[in-house]
Each structure stands twice: as C-alpha cells, then as structure tokens.
Design an enzyme around this catalytic site. Structure first.
Site, short mmCIF file in Angstrom:
data_model
loop_
_atom_site.label_atom_id
_atom_site.label_comp_id
_atom_site.label_asym_id
_atom_site.label_seq_id
_atom_site.Cartn_x
_atom_site.Cartn_y
_atom_site.Cartn_z
N LYS A 181 -47.02 -45.78 -45.43
CA LYS A 181 -47.17 -46.54 -44.43
C LYS A 181 -45.72 -46.85 -43.77
O LYS A 181 -44.63 -47.21 -44.61
CB LYS A 181 -47.51 -48.00 -44.84
CG LYS A 181 -48.42 -48.64 -43.82
CD LYS A 181 -47.46 -49.16 -42.51
CE LYS A 181 -46.38 -50.27 -43.13
NZ LYS A 181 -45.57 -50.66 -41.88
N GLU A 256 -36.16 -50.32 -53.77
CA GLU A 256 -35.02 -50.24 -53.60
C GLU A 256 -34.82 -51.18 -52.42
O GLU A 256 -35.29 -50.90 -51.12
CB GLU A 256 -34.73 -48.74 -52.91
CG GLU A 256 -33.31 -48.54 -52.96
CD GLU A 256 -32.66 -48.40 -51.57
OE1 GLU A 256 -31.95 -49.44 -51.46
OE2 GLU A 256 -33.03 -47.59 -50.61
N CYS A 289 -28.38 -49.27 -46.43
CA CYS A 289 -28.62 -50.06 -47.42
C CYS A 289 -27.22 -50.08 -48.36
O CYS A 289 -26.78 -51.17 -49.01
CB CYS A 289 -29.86 -49.99 -48.03
SG CYS A 289 -30.18 -48.19 -48.76
N GLU A 387 -26.75 -60.01 -46.07
CA GLU A 387 -26.84 -58.66 -45.86
C GLU A 387 -26.94 -58.89 -44.09
O GLU A 387 -28.12 -59.36 -43.69
CB GLU A 387 -27.91 -57.68 -46.37
CG GLU A 387 -28.17 -56.44 -45.80
CD GLU A 387 -29.07 -55.73 -46.45
OE1 GLU A 387 -30.09 -55.92 -46.52
OE2 GLU A 387 -28.91 -54.34 -46.94
P1 NAI Z 1 -39.08 -55.22 -44.08
O1 NAI Z 1 -38.88 -55.14 -45.45
O2 NAI Z 1 -39.98 -56.23 -43.40
O3 NAI Z 1 -39.86 -53.68 -43.66
C1 NAI Z 1 -39.83 -52.77 -44.40
C2 NAI Z 1 -41.25 -52.03 -44.67
O4 NAI Z 1 -42.16 -52.93 -45.37
C3 NAI Z 1 -41.96 -51.76 -43.09
O5 NAI Z 1 -42.62 -50.51 -43.27
C4 NAI Z 1 -42.93 -52.94 -42.99
O6 NAI Z 1 -43.76 -52.82 -42.15
C5 NAI Z 1 -43.20 -53.36 -44.60
N1 NAI Z 1 -43.80 -54.46 -44.74
C6 NAI Z 1 -43.33 -55.67 -44.28
N2 NAI Z 1 -44.18 -56.74 -44.75
C7 NAI Z 1 -45.10 -56.25 -45.84
C8 NAI Z 1 -45.87 -56.77 -46.72
N3 NAI Z 1 -46.12 -58.27 -46.49
N4 NAI Z 1 -46.65 -55.89 -47.29
C9 NAI Z 1 -46.37 -54.48 -47.39
N5 NAI Z 1 -45.50 -53.92 -46.60
C10 NAI Z 1 -44.76 -54.90 -45.77
O7 NAI Z 1 -38.00 -55.32 -43.25
P2 NAI Z 1 -37.44 -55.41 -41.73
O8 NAI Z 1 -38.11 -56.67 -41.33
O9 NAI Z 1 -37.59 -54.23 -41.02
O10 NAI Z 1 -35.66 -55.73 -41.90
C11 NAI Z 1 -35.26 -56.91 -42.25
C12 NAI Z 1 -34.13 -56.78 -43.07
O11 NAI Z 1 -34.44 -56.03 -44.10
C13 NAI Z 1 -32.91 -55.81 -42.42
O12 NAI Z 1 -32.24 -56.64 -41.62
C14 NAI Z 1 -32.06 -55.61 -43.53
O13 NAI Z 1 -31.29 -56.62 -44.04
C15 NAI Z 1 -33.37 -55.12 -44.54
N6 NAI Z 1 -33.53 -53.75 -44.72
C16 NAI Z 1 -33.28 -53.14 -45.77
C17 NAI Z 1 -33.42 -51.78 -45.79
C18 NAI Z 1 -33.04 -50.99 -47.12
O14 NAI Z 1 -32.79 -49.88 -46.80
N7 NAI Z 1 -32.84 -51.49 -48.06
C19 NAI Z 1 -33.96 -51.12 -44.75
C20 NAI Z 1 -34.72 -51.86 -43.76
C21 NAI Z 1 -34.25 -53.10 -43.77
#
Ligand code: NAI
Ligand code: MG
Length: 490
Positions: A181, A256, A289, A387
């Site tokens: 996904k 991660e 990240c 972050e």
């Molecule tokens: P997010 O954690 O919401 O999204 C990441 C993935 O999780 C996407 O594919 C999203 O569709 C999916 N997702 C969201 N809610 C879900 C749920 N309830 N069940 C299953 N899958 C779900 O992150 P978002 O909103 O894109 O970014 C928010 C913040 O997260 C950023 O500002 C940053 O601080 C952090 N982030 C960290 C990353 C890393 O590499 N560790 C990567 C992206 C964001």
C-alpha cells in the site's frame, strides 16, 4: 469514457490496483498531484475494505506455490525484476521526481540503482542464507527459515519506491506473498513496479498493490486476519494505530518511524567535513527520517562552524527538482509545508533566531521552503523535540563530551546519530553511549544492506537488512536430529 492510464512526464502509468495478476479499478478515485507546480497528475483508484480483502485473498492463494518455489528460482525472478528496474530507470526517475518532488539527479544516480540493488541483494542473500549448526550432546540443531505467509507493506512518500522495495524484495525472497500500500501523495512508481514484476514473470498474486488512503485501504489491510507480517515506514501516530490492529491478530510488526537525530561536531573534527555533513541534512528538502536535524557543536568552534555553514547553505540552489543544477526542491504537499512553517513560526515566537532561511521561498511559489537554521533554541522546546520533516535544522552548543551525549540522547527518538571528530577514542566512547539504531562517524547515509537498520525508542520496532530481514519475514525453525543409533533418555 473512463481512462485507466495517466501520462506522467511522457510515461504511461496505470492508475488501477494490481490484484491477483490483474488490474482492478475502484468506483472512487483520489487525485495525485505534483509538488513541483501543484498540478494534478492522475486520478488514482481509491481502495478500501473490498480491495484489501481481494488482495489478501490473492496473496493467500498464491502463497503455497510461491513458498514451495525453489530459492534459486525465486532469486532468478527477483533478478529479473532488478533488470526491469534498470531498463526503465529513466522513466522511474522522472515519474518519481514528478510525483514527490525529490531531485531527479539523485533518483537517476542513487535511488533507482539502489532499488534494483534491493532485489539483487536479497536474491543473493537468499541463496547464501544459512546458520552454523549447534551440537547438543551429539544432537544437531539446524536452523532454517520458513516463509510466513501474506505480508502487508505500508510505505511513505519521502522515498516511495526505494522504501517499498526495501520491504518487497526481502519479503518475496523469503517466499512470502505481499500486498503493498503506497502513500497517497506518491503512488505512481509502485504501479510501474507492478508492471515490471509482471513483465519479469512473477506469478499472479505474489505481488499485489492496493492504492488509497491510510485510514481506508491501509487500515483495512493491517486489520485483516489473513495477514502474517506487517512492515511499516512512516509516522509514530500511524504506527500506534497499526500496532493496535496487529495486536488483535497477534501479527509481528516491523516499524521504521521518525527521528530527531543529533549531529555532534567536536572541536577536534575536520571542520570542512563537519560542515559538509551538516549541509547534507537538507537532502530531499529535509524529508529524510535519518536526517541529523539537531546540530550539536562544541562551543569553542561554534562561531567558525556557523560562519562556514551559513555560507554553504546560502549557496544552495533551490528550484525545479528536474534541473540537474538544483540542490533543494519542493516539499511534498501544501499541508506538509504549512506544518513545517508552523514549527518555524512557533520557534521564532519562542525566541529562536533564523541565521539562515526561516520561511517559504515565495519566489518559487507554493511548495518550496528555504533551507533554515535556527539557533537560540531550548532543549525542551518543540523545535528541538519534534520531527519537522522539512529543511529545518537547529544548532545548540556544548562544552563537554558528557553534555554532548546528554543533549544527543535527550529525545523520544533513537533512529540515528552522526559524529564528526578527529579522535577515534572519543568516537568509540561517545558511540557506546548514544541511543541510536545507526551511528555514523565522520560520514553520513552510507550503509551496507547486510547491516541491520531500524530505530530505538519511538523511532521503531525491530530491525531489517541482511539476515535480520529474513528473521522478520520468516518463521525461523530449529530442527533437532538425534545421533545415529540414539535410543532415548531411558
Ligand atoms: P503516515 O504515517 O500517516 O503515512 C505513512 C503511510 O501510512 C501511508 O502509506 C499512509 O497511507 C499509511 N497510513 C496512514 N494511516 C494509516 C492507518 N491507520 N493504517 C494503515 N496505514 C495507514 O505519515 P504522513 O501523514 O504521510 O506524514 C506525517 C509525518 O510522518 C511527517 O511529517 C513525518 O514527520 C513523518 N514521516 C516519517 C517518515 C519516515 O521515513 N520515518 C516517512 C513519512 C512521514
Ligand atoms: Mg504526488
């Protein structure tokens, strides 16, 4: 007439899911945009419960045959996927840049070659996989790795195909089937990967793709009782949701998550190298990240360090990420830019000083944030603890090694740490005391895929990479065989 193909930078991208070896549409769609200019790129099939169920069912159906496929044949197919990635490297690079705004030059020269390498690496690893036998009073203990079953892989937008294949490749190598996904802000290269996998001859249902929002498609997938592993890269709050869903089915998870990693610069460091390392933290417009966003600099060199850093940061060229001369492109989405700017404005209101940047680059329109360095920040302030995920660094000073370590570790996170020092003994002492999954000494970002990768504290759960990936994606088995002629304990 509905069309299921979007043409993005001249490349045809199927906008439907990929389930059981067929393209599947959804009644609903969502709009994918380009952060370069905010333009709509594609109407993407928006999956939910029905698509999640269909994809897990396809993964379950394909599992027995794939699990029973000899490792050498699985490895051959993964290498064919890698060849397909190489063949379409230019297309993948330009589509990814158009979709998520990261630099075309890094997609061309670093990221997409690494995507191909992910497949070749785990193919090689599969063929070498093994453990020395243990001997217990003549009984042999033999370790083997059994595929676990369907895996759900949920990935973010900052390095879409790189992070997806970092999970897809080991999960498939291990003999599992997967449902991927991708993030809703950058779904396009995952669809191209489905095409490449099909062309490579991967059997139907081994790799499935469900697109859509996290709260719809993502939530339905992670709650599905047919799933045997969940691997996720993204934010801490989402990880908590997924952990709760996984708990209901007792499914092992690998997370991660984010970071607020320190970059420590000691007075004995090569100052030019230290400044290079610090400026590198603006890579991908700060949407990394692992980024060492907290610069911790020894007081005696702080002024000189800052002077050189400012000169370097101000010389960075911000602009269109398709231009080879650009150093820093846009951020992913208007919402992300607002979030970044909110952090900076609150920090400035709390007394921080912007020695570089401090706001959006309005010359470039909506989505570009100026590389920013904030000083005069308190250790317990939001800007030091949260972050930002944008091109925003803070600078604090320290006087002693103890103080440096204390500041470095004073965070909820523990993904990475970087140190610049000319003293190997200091490096060893400090490294031993830092809480981090990865520590870089006088370097950054370099990492062998055989090494473990993951975060401590709220930066993650578990480690992937090399054998650690097989340990996660498999049911590890121990087979104990009695010596010949053994007659039992009696
Ligand atoms: P997010 O954690 O919401 O999204 C990441 C993935 O999780 C996407 O594919 C999203 O569709 C999916 N997702 C969201 N809610 C879900 C749920 N309830 N069940 C299953 N899958 C779900 O992150 P978002 O909103 O894109 O970014 C928010 C913040 O997260 C950023 O500002 C940053 O601080 C952090 N982030 C960290 C990353 C890393 O590499 N560790 C990567 C992206 C964001
Ligand atoms: Mg996009």
């Amino acid at each position: 007439m509905t069309t299921h193909t979007a043409t993005v930078a001249g490349v045809a991208v199927d906008t439907r899911h990929w389930i059981g070896g067929a393209r599947v549409a959804s009644a609903a769609t969502f709009t994918d945009e380009s952060p370069i200019d905010g333009r709509a790129l594609a109407e993407i099939a928006r999956g939910g419960r029905a698509e999640a169920d269909a994809a897990v069912a396809a993964a379950q159906a394909a599992f027995p045959a794939w699990a029973a496929t000899p490792p050498a044949e699985r490895a051959r197919l993964l290498r064919a996927v890698a060849d397909g990635v190489d063949k379409r490297l230019e297309e993948l690079a330009i589509v990814e840049t158009t979709d998520n705004g990261a630099l075309l030059r890094s997609h061309r020269r670093g990221v997409m070659p690494r995507v191909a390498h992910n497949f070749r690496f785990f193919a090689d690893r599969l063929e070498e996989l093994g453990h020395e036998d243990f001997d217990t009073r003549g009984h042999t203990n033999h370790v083997s790795w059994d595929p676990a079953g369907p895996c759900v892989l949920i990935t973010p937008w900052n390095a879409p195909l790189m992070l997806a294949t970092w999970k897809v490749a080991p999960a498939l190598a291990a003999g599992n089937t997967v449902v991927l996904k991708p993030a809703e802000w950058s779904p396009l290269t995952a669809s191209l990967l489905a095409d490449i996998a099909a062309e490579a001859g991967l059997p139907a249902g081994v790799l499935n793709l469900v697109q859509g929002y996290g709260t719809e498609a993502g939530a339905a997938l992670v709650a599905h009782p047919g799933v045997r592993r969940i691997s996720f890269t993204g934010s801490v709050p989402t990880a908590r949701h997924i952990a709760r869903a996984a708990a209901a089915n007792l499914v092992p998870t690998s997370f991660e998550l984010g970071g607020k990693s320190p970059l420590l610069v000691f007075a004995d460091a090569d100052l030019d190298l230290a400044v290079d390392l610090a400026v590198e933290q603006y890579d991908n417009a700060g949407q990394v990240c692992l980024a060492g966003t907290r610069l911790l600099v020894e007081s005696s060199i702080a002024e000189e360090f800052t002077r050189r850093f400012v000169a370097r940061a101000e010389a960075l060229r911000q602009g269109d990420p398709r231009d080879e001369a650009t150093d820093i492109g846009p951020n992913i989405h208007a919402r992300q830019l607002e979030k970044i700017d909110g952090f900076v404005r609150r920090a400035l209101a709390a007394g921080a000083r912007a020695v570089v940047g401090g706001g959006p680059n309005t010359d470039l329109g909506g989505l570009y944030y100026r590389p920013t360095l904030l000083t005069d920040v308190a250790q317990d302030s939001e800007i030091v603890q949260e972050e930002v995920f944008g091109p925003v660094l803070t600078l604090q000073t320290f006087d002693t090694e103890d103080e440096a370590v204390r500041l470095a570790n004073d965070t909820r996170f523990g993904l990475a740490a970087t140190l610049a020092t000319g003293d190997p003994e200091r490096a060893a002492r400090v490294t031993a005391r830092l809480v981090a999954g990865t520590v870089w000494v006088n370097c950054f970002f370099v990492r062998d895929l055989r090494a473990p990768f993951g975060g401590s504290r709220e930066s993650g759960v578990g480690r992937e990479g090399g054998t650690w990936s097989f340990d996660f994606y498999c049911d590890v088995k121990n087979t104990v065989t009695a010596p010949r002629g053994w007659r039992g304990h009696g």
